[in-house]
Design a protein around this motif. Structure first.
Motif, PDB file in Angstrom:
ATOM      1  N   LEU A  51       5.451 -22.546 -22.089  1.00  0.00           N
ATOM      2  CA  LEU A  51       6.034 -21.954 -21.109  1.00  0.00           C
ATOM      3  C   LEU A  51       6.905 -20.838 -21.315  1.00  0.00           C
ATOM      4  CD1 LEU A  51       7.149 -21.905 -18.093  1.00  0.00           C
ATOM      5  CD2 LEU A  51       8.587 -23.607 -18.595  1.00  0.00           C
ATOM      6  N   MET A  52       6.241 -19.434 -20.891  1.00  0.00           N
ATOM      7  CA  MET A  52       6.999 -18.312 -21.413  1.00  0.00           C
ATOM      8  C   MET A  52       8.259 -18.239 -20.516  1.00  0.00           C
ATOM      9  SD  MET A  52       5.151 -14.648 -22.571  1.00  0.00           S
ATOM     10  CE  MET A  52       4.345 -15.641 -24.023  1.00  0.00           C
ATOM     11  N   VAL A  53       9.586 -17.689 -20.724  1.00  0.00           N
ATOM     12  CA  VAL A  53      10.431 -17.334 -20.083  1.00  0.00           C
ATOM     13  C   VAL A  53      11.002 -16.147 -20.364  1.00  0.00           C
ATOM     14  CG1 VAL A  53      12.670 -18.084 -19.368  1.00  0.00           C
ATOM     15  CG2 VAL A  53      11.080 -19.962 -19.985  1.00  0.00           C
ATOM     16  N   THR A  54      11.180 -15.210 -19.597  1.00  0.00           N
ATOM     17  CA  THR A  54      11.844 -13.975 -19.851  1.00  0.00           C
ATOM     18  C   THR A  54      12.488 -13.156 -18.720  1.00  0.00           C
ATOM     19  OG1 THR A  54      11.133 -11.838 -20.534  1.00  0.00           O
ATOM     20  CG2 THR A  54       9.721 -12.723 -19.374  1.00  0.00           C
ATOM     21  N   ALA A  55      13.388 -12.108 -19.065  1.00  0.00           N
ATOM     22  CA  ALA A  55      13.980 -11.367 -18.151  1.00  0.00           C
ATOM     23  C   ALA A  55      13.027 -10.331 -17.665  1.00  0.00           C
ATOM     24  CB  ALA A  55      15.263 -10.744 -18.657  1.00  0.00           C
ATOM     25  N   ARG A  56      11.753 -10.067 -18.507  1.00  0.00           N
ATOM     26  CA  ARG A  56      10.833  -9.030 -17.948  1.00  0.00           C
ATOM     27  C   ARG A  56      10.050  -9.280 -16.767  1.00  0.00           C
ATOM     28  NH1 ARG A  56       8.070  -7.954 -23.897  1.00  0.00           N
ATOM     29  NH2 ARG A  56       9.871  -7.166 -25.041  1.00  0.00           N
ATOM     30  N   VAL A  57      10.333  -8.486 -15.744  1.00  0.00           N
ATOM     31  CA  VAL A  57       9.819  -8.816 -14.453  1.00  0.00           C
ATOM     32  C   VAL A  57       8.325  -8.073 -13.981  1.00  0.00           C
ATOM     33  CG1 VAL A  57      11.966  -9.621 -13.416  1.00  0.00           C
ATOM     34  CG2 VAL A  57      11.278  -7.383 -13.332  1.00  0.00           C
ATOM     35  N   GLY A  58       8.081  -7.209 -14.863  1.00  0.00           N
ATOM     36  CA  GLY A  58       6.999  -6.484 -14.597  1.00  0.00           C
ATOM     37  C   GLY A  58       5.760  -7.258 -14.613  1.00  0.00           C
ATOM     38  N   ALA A  59       4.884  -6.650 -13.687  1.00  0.00           N
ATOM     39  CA  ALA A  59       3.421  -7.467 -13.800  1.00  0.00           C
ATOM     40  C   ALA A  59       2.752  -7.372 -14.975  1.00  0.00           C
ATOM     41  CB  ALA A  59       2.527  -6.670 -12.566  1.00  0.00           C
ATOM     42  N   ASP A  60       2.772  -6.118 -15.647  1.00  0.00           N
ATOM     43  CA  ASP A  60       2.201  -5.796 -16.965  1.00  0.00           C
ATOM     44  C   ASP A  60       2.474  -7.088 -17.902  1.00  0.00           C
ATOM     45  OD1 ASP A  60       0.729  -3.780 -15.811  1.00  0.00           O
ATOM     46  OD2 ASP A  60       1.950  -2.404 -16.799  1.00  0.00           O
ATOM     47  N   ASP A  61       3.839  -6.971 -18.116  1.00  0.00           N
ATOM     48  CA  ASP A  61       4.449  -8.305 -18.793  1.00  0.00           C
ATOM     49  C   ASP A  61       3.989  -9.486 -18.819  1.00  0.00           C
ATOM     50  OD1 ASP A  61       6.216  -6.464 -20.637  1.00  0.00           O
ATOM     51  OD2 ASP A  61       7.351  -6.295 -18.890  1.00  0.00           O
ATOM     52  N   LYS A  62       3.840  -9.965 -17.309  1.00  0.00           N
ATOM     53  CA  LYS A  62       3.446 -11.423 -17.018  1.00  0.00           C
ATOM     54  C   LYS A  62       1.769 -11.291 -17.468  1.00  0.00           C
ATOM     55  CE  LYS A  62       5.028 -12.933 -13.366  1.00  0.00           C
ATOM     56  NZ  LYS A  62       5.179 -13.497 -12.154  1.00  0.00           N
ATOM     57  N   LEU A  63       1.096 -10.547 -17.081  1.00  0.00           N
ATOM     58  CA  LEU A  63      -0.350 -10.389 -17.535  1.00  0.00           C
ATOM     59  C   LEU A  63      -0.574 -10.558 -18.977  1.00  0.00           C
ATOM     60  CD1 LEU A  63      -1.708  -7.746 -14.796  1.00  0.00           C
ATOM     61  CD2 LEU A  63      -2.062 -10.558 -14.833  1.00  0.00           C
ATOM     62  N   LEU A  64       0.254  -9.658 -19.624  1.00  0.00           N
ATOM     63  CA  LEU A  64       0.013  -9.714 -21.214  1.00  0.00           C
ATOM     64  C   LEU A  64       0.412 -11.095 -21.631  1.00  0.00           C
ATOM     65  CD1 LEU A  64      -0.396  -8.419 -23.869  1.00  0.00           C
ATOM     66  CD2 LEU A  64       2.020  -7.892 -23.814  1.00  0.00           C
ATOM     67  N   GLY A  65       1.368 -11.646 -21.154  1.00  0.00           N
ATOM     68  CA  GLY A  65       1.783 -13.086 -21.487  1.00  0.00           C
ATOM     69  C   GLY A  65       0.639 -14.154 -21.332  1.00  0.00           C
ATOM     70  N   PHE A  66       0.088 -14.036 -20.028  1.00  0.00           N
ATOM     71  CA  PHE A  66      -1.235 -14.945 -19.586  1.00  0.00           C
ATOM     72  C   PHE A  66      -2.438 -14.589 -20.677  1.00  0.00           C
ATOM     73  CE2 PHE A  66       0.884 -15.586 -15.647  1.00  0.00           C
ATOM     74  CZ  PHE A  66       1.031 -16.847 -15.595  1.00  0.00           C
ATOM     75  N   ASP A  67      -2.414 -13.229 -21.277  1.00  0.00           N
ATOM     76  CA  ASP A  67      -3.598 -12.885 -22.012  1.00  0.00           C
ATOM     77  C   ASP A  67      -3.483 -13.320 -23.281  1.00  0.00           C
ATOM     78  OD1 ASP A  67      -5.071 -11.769 -20.181  1.00  0.00           O
ATOM     79  OD2 ASP A  67      -4.310  -9.545 -20.268  1.00  0.00           O
ATOM     80  N   LEU A  68      -2.182 -13.547 -23.881  1.00  0.00           N
ATOM     81  CA  LEU A  68      -1.956 -14.045 -25.131  1.00  0.00           C
ATOM     82  C   LEU A  68      -1.958 -15.598 -25.289  1.00  0.00           C
ATOM     83  CD1 LEU A  68       0.937 -11.686 -26.376  1.00  0.00           C
ATOM     84  CD2 LEU A  68      -1.531 -11.566 -26.999  1.00  0.00           C
ATOM     85  N   GLY A  69      -2.022 -16.245 -24.018  1.00  0.00           N
ATOM     86  CA  GLY A  69      -2.258 -17.528 -24.132  1.00  0.00           C
ATOM     87  C   GLY A  69      -1.229 -18.299 -23.402  1.00  0.00           C
ATOM     88  N   ALA A  70      -0.135 -17.780 -22.757  1.00  0.00           N
ATOM     89  CA  ALA A  70       0.976 -18.545 -22.319  1.00  0.00           C
ATOM     90  C   ALA A  70       0.292 -19.386 -20.892  1.00  0.00           C
ATOM     91  CB  ALA A  70       1.961 -17.688 -21.538  1.00  0.00           C
ATOM     92  N   ASP A  71       0.838 -20.621 -20.725  1.00  0.00           N
ATOM     93  CA  ASP A  71       0.155 -21.340 -19.708  1.00  0.00           C
ATOM     94  C   ASP A  71       0.964 -21.191 -18.328  1.00  0.00           C
ATOM     95  OD1 ASP A  71      -1.938 -23.427 -20.933  1.00  0.00           O
ATOM     96  OD2 ASP A  71       0.071 -23.286 -22.409  1.00  0.00           O
ATOM     97  N   ASP A  72       2.204 -20.741 -18.597  1.00  0.00           N
ATOM     98  CA  ASP A  72       2.827 -20.624 -17.423  1.00  0.00           C
ATOM     99  C   ASP A  72       4.045 -19.544 -17.642  1.00  0.00           C
ATOM    100  OD1 ASP A  72       4.043 -20.507 -14.734  1.00  0.00           O
ATOM    101  OD2 ASP A  72       4.370 -22.844 -14.714  1.00  0.00           O
ATOM    102  N   TYR A  73       4.734 -18.829 -16.606  1.00  0.00           N
ATOM    103  CA  TYR A  73       5.475 -17.634 -16.937  1.00  0.00           C
ATOM    104  C   TYR A  73       6.674 -17.765 -15.873  1.00  0.00           C
ATOM    105  CZ  TYR A  73       6.373 -12.821 -18.418  1.00  0.00           C
ATOM    106  OH  TYR A  73       6.921 -11.546 -18.790  1.00  0.00           O
TER     107      TYR A  73
END
Length: 228
Positions: free
Chosen positions: A77-99
């Protein structure tokens, strides 16, 4: 569902808030403050779930996720202050299950934790109070403290924890925990019990978990729940 959750968060206040909510739901929790420590701890203890902050020192959360995903099938479960769509997509691409983006409601965090643990469908670790046995990792924890047990000690403890408050004679423990192993005798059971008490009890002379039933044998119980 009781689980072992690793929290990687460099903000002490945020880490403590997450830890408190997880403990409230009876999870065992370990907190680390940088990405390098998160990688090392996952490799060492194999948690059931990783709550991973993105912006951390030494190794950031994105790189932590990239490294661990190559090695383990671990819910993240990735938690971050970054709210951009690109950051979220990168997190999922790297294998995060939730954001989850900060700031967030801790109740939403816990709902996501529960969902990820259900999806992981790992067996629930047997638990007596703060005493938790993990049969997959062959590991014992008392609260947040990891206890190192020998294979024989683990087998004995697992037999007792599988039947809370049931009294076992020494002969029953020999048979049920060790079967036909001729090296284990009733005298050996006493030695293992003594060693286990040193490891799991706050005061081995006044055990809360591993109790003697005089004239019969031993049982495992949550002595604090029973008022000592």
């Amino acid at each position: 569902m009781c689980a072992y959750v690793l929290v990687a968060e460099d903000d002490p206040k945020q880490a403590e808030l997450v830890r408190r909510y997880l403990v409230r739901e009876e999870h065992s929790v370990l907190v680390v403050a940088d990405g390098r420590a998160a990688i090392d701890e996952v490799r060492r203890t194999r948690p059931d779930l990783l709550v991973l902050d993105v912006m951390m020192p030494k190794v950031d959360g994105m790189d932590v996720c990239r490294v661990l995903r190559r090695e383990y099938d671990l819910p993240v479960l990735m938690v971050t202050a970054r709210v951009g769509a690109d950051d979220k997509l990168l997190g999922f691409d790297l294998g995060a299950d939730d954001y989850l983006t900060k700031p967030y409601d801790p109740r939403e965090l816990m709902a996501r934790v529960r969902s990820l643990l259900r999806r992981a469908q790992r067996p629930t670790a047997p638990r007596i109070g703060d005493l938790v046995l993990d049969p997959i990792r062959h590991e014992v924890r008392v609260g947040e403290r990891r206890v190192l047990c020998t294979p024989a000690e683990f087998r004995l403890l697992a037999t007792l924890v599988a039947a809370p408050d049931q009294v076992f004679s020494r002969g029953q423990l020999v048979e049920q925990a060790f079967g036909l192993d001729g090296h284990i005798t009733e005298r050996t059971i006493d030695v293992h019990v003594r060693n286990l008490r040193k490891k799991i009890e706050a005061d081995p002379r006044e055990p809360e978990y591993l109790r003697t039933v005089y004239g019969i044998g031993y049982k495992i119980t949550d002595g604090r729940r029973l008022g000592g």
